[in-house]
Design an enzyme around this catalytic site. Structure first.
Site, PDB file in Angstrom:
ATOM      1  N   PHE A 343      51.424  25.798  19.581  1.00 22.13           N
ATOM      2  CA  PHE A 343      52.170  26.777  19.087  1.00 22.13           C
ATOM      3  C   PHE A 343      53.945  27.360  19.093  1.00 22.13           C
ATOM      4  CE2 PHE A 343      47.675  28.224  17.928  1.00 22.13           C
ATOM      5  CZ  PHE A 343      47.769  29.408  16.986  1.00 22.13           C
ATOM      6  N   GLU A 368      32.697  28.677  40.775  1.00 26.04           N
ATOM      7  CA  GLU A 368      31.200  28.130  40.856  1.00 26.04           C
ATOM      8  C   GLU A 368      31.501  26.710  41.813  1.00 26.04           C
ATOM      9  OE1 GLU A 368      28.059  27.397  39.229  1.00 26.04           O
ATOM     10  OE2 GLU A 368      28.438  29.587  38.205  1.00 26.04           O
TER      11      GLU A 368
END
Length: 386
Positions: A343, A368
């Site tokens: 972009f 996690e």
């Protein structure tokens, strides 16, 4: 463009779950994602959409009101939701993260008390293992649980608890003896309103801003013995067994972010004109997109393999679960960063979603179990105890 729906091994039920989650994600979650990120507010509308869809019961057995469709179905739903909003995906996954310990180690009474309400989403769950001084070193807990007759007294603080301020039940890990490390870790089911329990600071985060992350504090908090999950000292094993199931789903969140970033980059490369042609016509951009697509595809297949192991009842899937989570998290970060590059200057602005994808992707390498910890787990499984 090749379809990401061409997964020949899915059952009809799994395809139905994926398609339902995709419809909900695109029609009712994606439109709110930027607003919730910008305001750092709880994604009420998005969570309501998931509740009304019945997706919360995927992991819950039918006898407790769930659909019991397994880990792969959960993974498919996580990816679709995270494609739309990673923060909402994190909230969605927190339900099995906080509820699976009950399913894995709860008494019949505990299962009947909590699981039916978790299946419908009437009750939200959370999981609290980390502490200010015990993140990667999950055995080094300092929150204590001292037995006094028919109750335990908890003292200490927990950190990084997703959804801790909205949950009706929190699986909290404390230790009955810090000197014994993992052997002292014990799990408890904590409910709001227990005397001595309070929710602390809400973190202001780089990404997944709509998913609340809070501290928990315990000051002479009396917890009835019947709220203990498993026996004393079982907590560490319960925590790790839970993560073996949820780490593939965490990987799926990362896959969802990566796919969203890839989709955005491909669309932009087709439309953005430079030097009289779409930037996708330039080999430099083509090679970037090809690498991004390979990374996402490989991550998805690794995640699905680990999830299918869970569904097949294969125990000891730590190796595959850690690889799936680690690879997918790294892939999401690389793909999202490359999407910003595709972009160009526009990618660095909030007018386009790729900067949010990049910010959201970073946590996939951290929560996690950091990806460094995952690599340590993988190496330990390879080498054994040296």
């Amino acid at each position: 463009m090749p379809s990401r729906t061409d997964l020949f091994y899915l059952t009809d039920d799994q395809r139905a779950i994926r398609d339902l989650a995709r419809k909900i994600a695109r029609e009712r979650i994606a439109p709110h994602a930027a607003h919730y990120d910008e305001t750092e507010s709880y994604p009420e509308e998005s969570i309501r959409a998931i509740l009304e869809s019945g997706l919360y019961g995927i992991w819950v057995p039918e006898e407790y009101g769930g659909s019991h469709l397994g880990c792969l179905a959960l993974v498919l739903a996580c990816e679709e939701i995270a494609w739309a909003c990673a923060a909402t995906g994190t909230q969605f996954l927190d339900q099995p993260l906080g509820g699976l310990p009950i399913l894995l180690a709860g008494t019949s009474e505990q299962k009947k008390k909590y699981l039916p309400r978790l299946a419908t989403g009437d009750l939200l769950a959370a999981y609290s293992l980390s502490e200010p001084g015990a993140g990667s070193d999950a055995a080094g807990l300092r929150t204590t649980a001292m037995r006094r007759g028919d109750h335990y007294v908890l003292n200490g603080s927990k950190q990084w608890c997703t959804n801790g301020d909205h949950a009706g039940v929190i699986c909290v890990f404390a230790t009955v003896d810090p000197s014994t490390r993992a052997k002292g870790v014990t799990a408890f089911l904590i409910e709001p309103g227990m005397p001595g329990f309070s929710v602390g600071k809400k973190e202001k985060k780089l990404g997944i801003r709509a998913s609340p992350t809070v501290a928990l504090h315990f000051t002479d908090c009396e917890v009835p013995v019947e709220q203990r999950l498993g026996a004393e000292g079982d907590g560490f094993a319960i925590a790790m067994r839970t993560l073996d199931i949820t780490r593939p789903a965490t990987g799926a969140l990362a896959v969802g972010i990566g796919q969203a970033a890839l989709d955005a980059a491909v669309g932009y490369a087709r439309e953005r004109q430079q030097f009289g042609q779409p930037i996708g016509a330039f080999q430099g951009i083509q090679f970037m997109l090809a690498d991004m697509a390979m990374a996402v595809h490989a991550a998805r297949l690794m995640v699905h393999h680990a999830a299918r192991q869970v569904d097949a009842g294969i125990t000891g899937n730590t190796y595959e679960a850690s690889m799936a989570k680690c690879w997918a998290g790294d892939a999401a970060m690389k793909v999202a960063t490359d999407a910003v590059q595709v972009f160009g200057g526009y990618g660095y602005t909030r007018d386009f979603p790729v900067e949010r994808f990049m910010r959201d992707a970073k946590i996939m390498q951290i929560y996690e179990g950091t990806n460094q910890i995952q690599r340590s787990i993988i190496a330990r499984e390879l080498l054994g105890q040296l």
